[in-house]
Write an enzyme that holds these catalytic residues in place. Structure first.
Site, PDB file in Angstrom:
ATOM      1  N   TYR A  31      42.503 -16.912  20.508  1.00 56.13           N
ATOM      2  CA  TYR A  31      41.040 -16.848  20.314  1.00 56.13           C
ATOM      3  C   TYR A  31      40.688 -15.725  19.340  1.00 56.13           C
ATOM      4  O   TYR A  31      39.883 -15.898  18.426  1.00 56.13           O
ATOM      5  CB  TYR A  31      40.368 -16.628  21.668  1.00 56.13           C
TER       6      TYR A  31
ATOM      7  N   SER B   8      32.518 -13.116  17.067  1.00 56.67           N
ATOM      8  CA  SER B   8      32.672 -12.574  18.418  1.00 56.67           C
ATOM      9  C   SER B   8      33.013 -11.091  18.281  1.00 56.67           C
ATOM     10  O   SER B   8      33.387 -10.637  17.188  1.00 56.67           O
ATOM     11  CB  SER B   8      33.834 -13.297  19.113  1.00 56.67           C
TER      12      SER B   8
HETATM   13  P1  NDP Z   1      30.302 -23.279  25.742  1.00 63.19           P
HETATM   14  O1  NDP Z   1      31.664 -23.699  26.179  1.00 63.19           O
HETATM   15  O2  NDP Z   1      29.276 -22.986  26.776  1.00 63.19           O
HETATM   16  O3  NDP Z   1      29.697 -24.411  24.759  1.00 63.19           O
HETATM   17  C1  NDP Z   1      30.450 -24.943  23.731  1.00 63.19           C
HETATM   18  C2  NDP Z   1      29.667 -26.039  23.054  1.00 63.19           C
HETATM   19  O4  NDP Z   1      30.447 -26.575  21.974  1.00 63.19           O
HETATM   20  C3  NDP Z   1      29.350 -27.209  23.965  1.00 63.19           C
HETATM   21  O5  NDP Z   1      28.063 -27.716  23.656  1.00 63.19           O
HETATM   22  C4  NDP Z   1      30.425 -28.248  23.615  1.00 63.19           C
HETATM   23  O6  NDP Z   1      29.964 -29.543  23.900  1.00 63.19           O
HETATM   24  C5  NDP Z   1      30.559 -27.989  22.112  1.00 63.19           C
HETATM   25  N1  NDP Z   1      31.849 -28.379  21.538  1.00 63.19           N
HETATM   26  C6  NDP Z   1      33.094 -27.965  21.903  1.00 63.19           C
HETATM   27  N2  NDP Z   1      34.039 -28.564  21.158  1.00 63.19           N
HETATM   28  C7  NDP Z   1      33.367 -29.381  20.289  1.00 63.19           C
HETATM   29  C8  NDP Z   1      33.783 -30.282  19.285  1.00 63.19           C
HETATM   30  N3  NDP Z   1      35.080 -30.462  19.001  1.00 63.19           N
HETATM   31  N4  NDP Z   1      32.843 -30.961  18.588  1.00 63.19           N
HETATM   32  C9  NDP Z   1      31.518 -30.802  18.863  1.00 63.19           C
HETATM   33  N5  NDP Z   1      31.068 -29.958  19.821  1.00 63.19           N
HETATM   34  C10 NDP Z   1      31.983 -29.272  20.530  1.00 63.19           C
HETATM   35  O7  NDP Z   1      30.516 -22.039  24.777  1.00 63.19           O
HETATM   36  P2  NDP Z   1      29.586 -20.767  24.445  1.00 63.19           P
HETATM   37  O8  NDP Z   1      28.178 -21.187  24.343  1.00 63.19           O
HETATM   38  O9  NDP Z   1      29.960 -19.655  25.329  1.00 63.19           O
HETATM   39  O10 NDP Z   1      30.152 -20.386  23.006  1.00 63.19           O
HETATM   40  C11 NDP Z   1      29.566 -20.846  21.803  1.00 63.19           C
HETATM   41  C12 NDP Z   1      30.186 -20.069  20.650  1.00 63.19           C
HETATM   42  O11 NDP Z   1      29.959 -18.676  20.836  1.00 63.19           O
HETATM   43  C13 NDP Z   1      31.707 -20.236  20.526  1.00 63.19           C
HETATM   44  O12 NDP Z   1      32.055 -20.236  19.155  1.00 63.19           O
HETATM   45  C14 NDP Z   1      32.241 -18.984  21.209  1.00 63.19           C
HETATM   46  O13 NDP Z   1      33.514 -18.635  20.750  1.00 63.19           O
HETATM   47  C15 NDP Z   1      31.186 -17.973  20.777  1.00 63.19           C
HETATM   48  N6  NDP Z   1      31.121 -16.776  21.605  1.00 63.19           N
HETATM   49  C16 NDP Z   1      30.770 -16.858  22.935  1.00 63.19           C
HETATM   50  C17 NDP Z   1      30.643 -15.706  23.669  1.00 63.19           C
HETATM   51  C18 NDP Z   1      30.186 -15.722  25.098  1.00 63.19           C
HETATM   52  O14 NDP Z   1      30.089 -14.628  25.670  1.00 63.19           O
HETATM   53  N7  NDP Z   1      29.915 -16.849  25.701  1.00 63.19           N
HETATM   54  C19 NDP Z   1      30.919 -14.386  23.089  1.00 63.19           C
HETATM   55  C20 NDP Z   1      31.287 -14.426  21.698  1.00 63.19           C
HETATM   56  C21 NDP Z   1      31.369 -15.583  20.997  1.00 63.19           C
HETATM   57  P3  NDP Z   1      30.973 -30.791  24.265  1.00 63.19           P
HETATM   58  O15 NDP Z   1      32.158 -30.204  25.000  1.00 63.19           O
HETATM   59  O16 NDP Z   1      30.135 -31.702  25.078  1.00 63.19           O
HETATM   60  O17 NDP Z   1      31.356 -31.376  22.928  1.00 63.19           O
END
Ligand code: NDP
Length: 255
Positions: free
Chosen positions: A159, A146
């Protein structure tokens, strides 16, 4: 000829946390570049919906439901994927969460939970997949960091600590596994409109601040992360290791 460097035909990728948001976009992007992709998440129904949507495009995708914070579930799932689908060539450690709050009142369990989801997960999944890649002397691991791997910001201290850890885990694994022909790199996304950022997306004041702070003057579009993921998953990056590729419209390059 030079474009074939980016061709993922025949490669098998696992993208953690890919039922929505960045993971879902990357899964589709890798599949359109030729890869077979295993999507992951904890919610079987949501995951099945995502898989069905991509399969309708003719993409070669499947699902593996497991919790990336549970080492036993990870090891079982990785063993099953390798037996039933094939050897993993690419791992994208994307699953992550956000938890906002002032540091002075941040709850113990929330701190542990965000570390489990953002840091333990990437290490445990890399360990299971990496052990198998070492035997094959080939592999690509891409961690999702990030801009907070580099920059602090009030109310998201935990975070930020997790994303700093992801950066250094990337370098550590790169240093240890390069000799096995495994390249470990990271992508550092700026701000993208996903459910994780709903509180910011719905806040016009934040949005205005962000657009002023980002040299590109806007939020990122999810499809703009795909090129970096294909590069770091393909032969085009065979001598690139331990790098975090920022995809942030210039945010971390400027004050
Ligand atoms: P979302 O919250 O939209 O999606 C997160 C995904 O991870 C979901 O599919 C969720 O599915 C899954 N997930 C969460 N916990 C678990 C778990 N314990 N086991 C398996 N799957 C899991 O997040 P983003 O798409 O925004 O973020 C994705 C990544 O990108 C993260 O690492 C975030 O920190 C990083 N990021 C995001 C940014 C942004 O602007 N959005 C910027 C910088 C980094 P479910 O809950 O159904 O398991």
């Amino acid at each position: 000829m030079s474009l074939s460097l980016f061709d993922l035909t025949g490669r098998l990728a696992l993208v953690t946390g890919s039922s929505q948001g960045i993971g879902y976009a990357l899964a589709g992007g890798l599949a359109r570049a030729g890869a077979r992709v295993v999507l992951n998440g904890r919610d079987a129904a949501k995951l099945a919906e995502g898989v069905e949507h991509l399969a309708r495009e003719g993409l070669n995708v499947s699902a593996s439901v497991f919790d990336v914070t549970d080492p036993k579930a990870i090891e079982d799932a990785v063993a099953r994927i390798e037996t039933e689908v094939g050897p993993l060539d690419i791992l994208i450690n994307n699953a992550g969460k956000q938890h906002r709050g002032p540091a002075e009142d941040f709850p113990d369990e929330a701190w542990r939970d965000i570390f489990r989801t953002n840091v333990d997960s990437a290490f445990f999944v890399s360990r299971s997949v990496g052990r198998r890649m070492i035997q094959r002397r080939s592999g690509k691991i891409v961690n999702i960091g990030s801009v907070q791997s580099e920059l602090g910001r009030p109310t998201i201290v935990p975070y930020t600590a997790t994303k700093g850890a992801v950066k250094m885990m990337t370098r550590g694994l790169a240093a240890e596994w390069a000799k096995h022909n495994i390249q470990v790199n990271a992508i550092g996304p700026g701000y993208f409109d996903t459910p994780l950022n709903a509180a910011l997306v719905n806040n016009p004041e934040f949005s205005a601040w962000l657009c002023g702070r980002t040299p590109a003057g806007r939020w990122g579009k999810l499809e703009e992360l795909i090129g970096a993921a294909i590069f770091l998953s393909s032969s085009a990056s065979d001598f690139v290791s331990g790098h975090m590729l920022m995809v942030d419209g210039g945010l971390t390059a400027s004050v």
